[in-house]
Design an enzyme around this catalytic site. Structure first.
Site, PDB file in Angstrom:
ATOM      1  N   ASP A 119       0.844  -1.193   0.000  1.00 44.56           N
ATOM      2  CA  ASP A 119       0.000   0.000   0.000  1.00 44.56           C
ATOM      3  C   ASP A 119       0.883   1.248   0.000  1.00 44.56           C
ATOM      4  O   ASP A 119       1.601   1.516   0.965  1.00 44.56           O
ATOM      5  CB  ASP A 119      -0.912  -0.034   1.238  1.00 44.56           C
ATOM      6  N   HIS A 126      -3.092  14.302   0.041  1.00 44.98           N
ATOM      7  CA  HIS A 126      -3.325  13.537   1.275  1.00 44.98           C
ATOM      8  C   HIS A 126      -2.204  13.821   2.273  1.00 44.98           C
ATOM      9  O   HIS A 126      -2.467  14.057   3.462  1.00 44.98           O
ATOM     10  CB  HIS A 126      -3.400  12.035   0.962  1.00 44.98           C
ATOM     11  N   GLU A 194     -10.107   4.684   4.099  1.00 41.45           N
ATOM     12  CA  GLU A 194      -9.218   5.375   3.162  1.00 41.45           C
ATOM     13  C   GLU A 194      -9.634   5.010   1.743  1.00 41.45           C
ATOM     14  O   GLU A 194      -9.662   3.831   1.384  1.00 41.45           O
ATOM     15  CB  GLU A 194      -7.745   5.023   3.412  1.00 41.45           C
ATOM     16  N   GLU A 196      -9.018   4.434  -1.860  1.00 48.79           N
ATOM     17  CA  GLU A 196      -7.826   4.117  -2.644  1.00 48.79           C
ATOM     18  C   GLU A 196      -8.203   3.386  -3.935  1.00 48.79           C
ATOM     19  O   GLU A 196      -9.323   2.878  -4.078  1.00 48.79           O
ATOM     20  CB  GLU A 196      -6.873   3.222  -1.837  1.00 48.79           C
ATOM     21  N   ASP A 228      -8.968   0.933   2.558  1.00 55.93           N
ATOM     22  CA  ASP A 228      -7.938   0.561   3.537  1.00 55.93           C
ATOM     23  C   ASP A 228      -8.409   1.048   4.912  1.00 55.93           C
ATOM     24  O   ASP A 228      -7.942   2.055   5.437  1.00 55.93           O
ATOM     25  CB  ASP A 228      -6.620   1.227   3.126  1.00 55.93           C
ATOM     26  N   ARG A 232      -7.274   4.585  13.615  1.00 54.49           N
ATOM     27  CA  ARG A 232      -6.271   5.653  13.758  1.00 54.49           C
ATOM     28  C   ARG A 232      -5.618   5.674  15.127  1.00 54.49           C
ATOM     29  O   ARG A 232      -4.432   5.990  15.242  1.00 54.49           O
ATOM     30  CB  ARG A 232      -6.931   7.008  13.497  1.00 54.49           C
ATOM     31  N   GLN A 235      -3.189   2.877  15.217  1.00 59.35           N
ATOM     32  CA  GLN A 235      -2.124   3.173  14.258  1.00 59.35           C
ATOM     33  C   GLN A 235      -1.123   4.207  14.802  1.00 59.35           C
ATOM     34  O   GLN A 235       0.092   4.018  14.695  1.00 59.35           O
ATOM     35  CB  GLN A 235      -2.766   3.688  12.961  1.00 59.35           C
ATOM     36  N   LYS A 248      -4.136  -1.332  10.647  1.00 56.78           N
ATOM     37  CA  LYS A 248      -4.593  -1.565   9.274  1.00 56.78           C
ATOM     38  C   LYS A 248      -4.962  -3.024   9.000  1.00 56.78           C
ATOM     39  O   LYS A 248      -5.760  -3.290   8.102  1.00 56.78           O
ATOM     40  CB  LYS A 248      -3.461  -1.204   8.290  1.00 56.78           C
ATOM     41  N   THR A 252      -9.233  -4.982   4.808  1.00 58.19           N
ATOM     42  CA  THR A 252      -9.118  -4.157   3.604  1.00 58.19           C
ATOM     43  C   THR A 252     -10.197  -4.671   2.649  1.00 58.19           C
ATOM     44  O   THR A 252     -10.311  -5.883   2.451  1.00 58.19           O
ATOM     45  CB  THR A 252      -7.722  -4.325   2.961  1.00 58.19           C
ATOM     46  N   GLU A 357      -8.967  13.683   7.457  1.00 60.93           N
ATOM     47  CA  GLU A 357      -8.892  14.929   6.698  1.00 60.93           C
ATOM     48  C   GLU A 357     -10.220  15.683   6.755  1.00 60.93           C
ATOM     49  O   GLU A 357     -10.266  16.885   7.028  1.00 60.93           O
ATOM     50  CB  GLU A 357      -8.558  14.653   5.232  1.00 60.93           C
TER      51      GLU A 357
END
Lengths: 412, 412
Positions: A119, A126, A194, A196, A228, A232, A235, A248, A252, A357
């Site tokens: 990944d 981003h 996420e 992607e 993904d 947080r 992480q 993570k 997925t 974000e």
């Protein structure tokens, strides 16, 4: 659900997937035109693919439970199979009747057996947006301009669209903003998605065969949407120095249809110009992205809210460059490997590919149409990604619902 | 080469591997006693394993090219197969004659098909030594006491002992100590090894089934030696924020024989006491390592120098705790997955599991017996790991020779 996306699967798409049904309980390779799912072994048995290839047994490899054997074939075989399907659909549609089921009657499976999952983090927006949320300043590390950042993900945790996602347990900071307060153990408190895009490897790259970016399309069978999912809080606690892992590796999600590069080719657009030169193997004179209109919806209490709309043409690093960087040290790529782009984001408020974000780390909740506020994902929330190009080419949906964390109990 | 380690393979070992030979060209499952490699399908056909299990077809699963199917069986089956082999060897050795070839006449292969590879960093001494080399101070991050750091590695780049390792190309800092001077592209200049031990997963952990550390041995089929070859210059350049990738993914070497936990059990020793308490799922009242005497030799110009001798009993985090941390968020483990410990190091000068530690980042070269100096690995250097317990139980060797970097050329 899937039938809502018939418009993505026009005659110019011809994607590949793996499906089963009550009539056809063995998962096998399929394509889709509008809402017709076409079983390719049966299509082959009609003689439609005869003479396409010296490779024997197209019908047989389509009966396998993954697309790996087909994906590994040379691109000209893929092109001829595609043309034969299109010609038959246009000119002799009746021949397909016995090979077809409606999308609502099939179960989609993982389209390929994925050996390794890598990944990347290829969006400069981003990087900038996340830096602004976390540090208050919009800074891009100097390395970002030299090669695309990347980590190895967990291949055993990749699920097809529709699979529920259980909120993970883990250790995290008691207070996200004050690590010195210590560590707690429990369900993830800051669950994110996420947005992607991911490339599925076709013809493999042998270990030691370093790809140049400009040649890398030859090794991409096609492209999928990727969620993904990211815990947080877990992480943040583990990132230094070895990167993300438990934050993570619980899930997925990928979309079930692989859209081939041939279908995407008409939507190729130049990648954004770059301010810093790159070394030879990454230097691609025709550096290109695809004009994919990506959307994220959050569905809460049965009501959908569009929370993001960003185009894939914003990507700083291209898929080709990611493959080149990945192989330059001698690392091989196997057919079916998944190479994802990292979160796709623009700079505008509606172009944020993750909730960190969009909601500024949870400090500015987003108003949903059901009247509630979205900071991070709550149990029961459904996240749906879609990706569309023009003229009947798209990805359908990549969807997953958040389930409550399991009560921790000893397993044996 | 391998026959030098006959003493590691006494009757109390009974390791498992995959081998082929000119007589038996199909790779299949084997065990080894001293220098006798015993082909298990043929052993089974002698009736020696009859009645051991309700599971049909032990002979058939031993004929597969990997140990995965056997490893996935319950531990009591493994125990009975082991006992039957030992009893036959002791009491009716003649029965084995037709199933045996000398170790020098066989080719060893990867013992399992590895789905995912996770590499931990479980040695507190390695963390301290590395910190001292890089920053001049011996500091351990506060997170290290709460859970073992870990990153996902590359499963397609795992090779069996004996496979040469090509020096990788990549981007790195022109000057390791002055990143501001910029980035260069070329062959790795700071090639290192990492002395590790790895667990091979037996019975799988289903996604969502969180293991408690004290139950995790049930899921470990056995253990191998691991060389996590590291391109330090490439790694330093990419580590922030996503962790190692190209610095590691060009090659990982494992020893060909899986030593079962049953063989290791007599060498279980308490793990070092810890200064900070851990959360429930990591709390293992009988927290244990194994007393494995690990050695590293570097062979240059045909002359061998022992550069490290460290015991595995120094590990801060145990394999059981690593499995528990790995699964706590819901991540599954598949049979054959490799979970490595990270560099095993002590505090003494002769107990450094990598060259970064031993030569202080290259600043204090080590004198080799051929009269040359070892800072980092040179082309042609051979690195050999061995691991031994007492009483005829050991790992044999895990070996690889460094080949010069390839000239970069476009691949297609």
């Amino acid at each position: 659900m899937s039938s809502a996306f018939a418009a993505h699967f026009g005659i110019n798409n011809i994607p590949y997937g793996v499906a089963s049904s009550s009539k056809r309980p063995t998962p096998q390779c399929v394509t889709r035109i509008e809402n017709d799912v076409i079983f390719l072994t049966e299509l082959s048995s009609k003689g439609i693919l005869d003479g396409i290839t010296d490779y024997e047994g197209l019908g047989k490899i389509f009966y396998e439970g993954s697309l790996n054997a087909f994906a590994a074939l040379p691109k000209d075989i893929h092109a001829r199979v595609r043309s034969a399907i299109q010609a038959t659909y246009r000119e002799a549609r009746g021949k397909l009747n016995e090979c077809v089921e409606h999308i609502d009657n099939v179960q989609m499976h993982l389209p390929v057996q994925i050996g390794d999952f890598s990944d990347f983090s290829g969006s400069i927006n981003h990087m900038g947006n996340m830096s602004e949320v976390i540090t208050g300043k919009r800074t891009i590390g100097p390395m970002f301009h030299k090669f695309p950042p990347v980590y190895a993900g967990r291949s055993s945790s990749i699920y097809t669209s529709g699979t529920p996602v259980t909120r993970p347990l883990g250790q995290s900071f008691e207070d996200f903003t004050a690590p010195e307060k210590g560590i707690i153990f429990g369900p993830c408190q800051i669950l994110d998605y996420e947005l992607e895009v991911g490339a599925i490897i076709g013809r493999p790259v042998e270990p030691g065969s370093m790809l140049h970016a400009k040649d890398a399309d030859e090794r991409i069978f096609g492209v999928v949407l990727v969620n993904d999912w990211s815990a947080r809080d877990i992480q943040v606690c583990e990132m230094t120095p070895l990167g993300p892992f438990n934050g993570k590796n619980f899930a997925t999600t990928i979309s079930p249809w692989i859209i081939t590069l041939e279908a995407l080719k008409p939507y190729e657009v130049p990648a954004p110009t770059r301010s810093v030169g790159v070394t030879e193997f990454l230097d691609d004179p025709n550096s290109a992205n695809y004009k994919i209109d990506l959307e994220v919806e959050v569905i809460r209490n049965g009501r959908s809210t569009k929370v993001c709309n960003v185009n894939f043409d914003t990507m700083h690093w291209t898929l080709r460059q990611m493959l080149a960087h990945h192989t330059i040290g001698g690392c091989g790529l196997r057919t079916g490997d998944l190479i994802a782009t990292g979160t796709v984001s623009g700079v505008g408020e509606k172009e944020h590919g993750c909730l960190m974000e969009l909601t500024k780390g949870g400090r500015k909740p987003f108003a949903l149409t059901d009247g509630s506020e979205l900071s991070f994902l709550e149990d029961g929330d459904i996240v749906q990604f879609t990706g569309a190009l023009d003229d009947g080419v798209g990805f359908g949906e990549c969807i997953g619902q958040v389930r409550p964390a399991s009560k921790y109990s000893r397993s044996n």
